[in-house]
Design a protein around this motif. Structure first.
Motif, short mmCIF file in Angstrom:
data_model
loop_
_atom_site.label_atom_id
_atom_site.label_comp_id
_atom_site.label_asym_id
_atom_site.label_seq_id
_atom_site.Cartn_x
_atom_site.Cartn_y
_atom_site.Cartn_z
N SER A 93 79.78 15.89 39.90
CA SER A 93 79.54 14.51 40.35
C SER A 93 78.29 13.94 39.70
CB SER A 93 79.39 14.46 41.87
OG SER A 93 80.60 14.80 42.49
N SER A 131 79.11 18.45 49.39
CA SER A 131 80.32 17.69 49.09
C SER A 131 80.17 16.94 47.77
CB SER A 131 80.57 16.69 50.22
OG SER A 131 81.49 15.70 49.82
N ARG A 175 82.15 14.68 46.72
CA ARG A 175 82.46 13.29 47.03
C ARG A 175 81.22 12.56 47.55
NH1 ARG A 175 87.86 11.66 49.99
NH2 ARG A 175 88.48 12.56 48.02
N GLU A 176 80.45 13.22 48.43
CA GLU A 176 79.26 12.59 48.97
C GLU A 176 78.18 12.44 47.89
OE1 GLU A 176 76.91 12.70 53.06
OE2 GLU A 176 76.74 14.60 51.98
N ALA A 206 79.19 9.46 45.91
CA ALA A 206 79.02 8.22 46.67
C ALA A 206 77.55 7.82 46.75
CB ALA A 206 79.60 8.39 48.08
N VAL A 207 76.66 8.78 46.96
CA VAL A 207 75.22 8.46 47.05
C VAL A 207 74.70 8.02 45.69
CG1 VAL A 207 72.92 9.43 47.44
CG2 VAL A 207 74.75 9.89 49.07
N PHE A 229 74.30 4.63 53.86
CA PHE A 229 73.42 5.80 53.78
C PHE A 229 72.00 5.41 54.18
CE2 PHE A 229 76.73 6.77 50.58
CZ PHE A 229 77.20 7.96 51.13
N GLY A 285 72.15 12.07 52.73
CA GLY A 285 73.59 12.16 52.92
C GLY A 285 73.91 12.26 54.40
N LYS A 286 75.17 12.30 54.73
CA LYS A 286 75.57 12.31 56.14
C LYS A 286 75.73 13.71 56.71
CE LYS A 286 77.73 7.83 55.71
NZ LYS A 286 77.04 6.95 56.59
N GLY A 287 75.79 14.73 55.86
CA GLY A 287 75.94 16.10 56.35
C GLY A 287 74.71 16.56 57.10
N GLU A 345 74.58 21.85 53.62
CA GLU A 345 75.43 20.69 53.36
C GLU A 345 74.67 19.38 53.51
OE1 GLU A 345 78.83 20.90 55.90
OE2 GLU A 345 79.34 22.92 55.26
N SER A 346 73.37 19.47 53.75
CA SER A 346 72.55 18.30 54.04
C SER A 346 71.97 17.74 52.74
CB SER A 346 71.44 18.70 55.01
OG SER A 346 70.62 17.63 55.30
#
Length: 194
Positions: A52, A81, A83-84, A87-88, A118, A155-157, A162-163
């Protein structure tokens, strides 16, 4: 070239250039001068955070710069992720960049958060910043100078490993956002990792 022929009612219609049929087709330029990446048939959707980051590096070369440290942190972010991460990084290039380098007034944080979804922080907690043990993680060498990378997007994790945190600073000379870290959250005063 198409010429315009007027009808009685004053409406215009294009008249095809008859000489165009005898011309050879125009050649398509091999590459454009734009630094933006183009989507090609062989491109895959990123499966890992480092993929990514690599895609964002190609797609937003006119807005983002990635340090080796950011590449290493993305490669180590194996539970994160893809995907995340995409996105960020995309939101930083598409939403935050114009807010930082544009002329719009108002709160950058509020505008970014409302458009991206975010969380954006420009500072760390006082204890984290003042601590030698934690403060060293928020400084990088860039162009012969030490730069503060306290500014970050969360991020949202929330699970360990995963954070996502993307730490950055603005290079006003190049008019680009420099990504210095893209991975697991950096150790902080309230984080029992040291």
């Amino acid at each position: 070239r198409a010429h315009i022929r007027r009808k009685r009612l004053g409406k215009c219609r294009p008249v095809p250039d008859r000489s165009a049929a005898t011309r050879e087709p125009a050649s398509v330029p091999a590459a454009t001068s734009s630094p933006r990446a183009t989507i090609d048939e062989g491109m895959d959707i990123p499966a890992t955070p480092i993929e990514s980051l690599s895609l964002a590096e190609r797609a937003f070369a006119d807005r983002l710069v990635f340090l080796d440290q950011a590449r290493r942190s993305a490669a180590a972010f194996t539970k994160g992720s893809a995907r995340e991460v995409w996105a960020v990084l995309r939101s930083i290039a598409v939403i935050l960049h114009p807010l930082v380098f544009g002329d719009a007034g108002g709160s950058i944080i509020h505008a970014y958060e409302s458009q991206s979804g975010f969380e954006l922080k420009f500072r760390e907690m006082k204890h984290t910043k003042q601590s030698d043990a934690y403060g060293k993680y928020r400084s990088v060498a860039y162009e012969g100078q030490q730069k503060d990378i306290s500014a970050h997007v969360k991020g949202k994790g929330s699970k360990k490993g995963e954070s996502l945190r993307v730490h950055f600073f603005a290079d006003y000379w190049l008019r680009k956002i420099v990504i210095a870290h893209c991975g697991e959250y950096l150790p902080a005063y309230d984080t029992p990792t040291l």
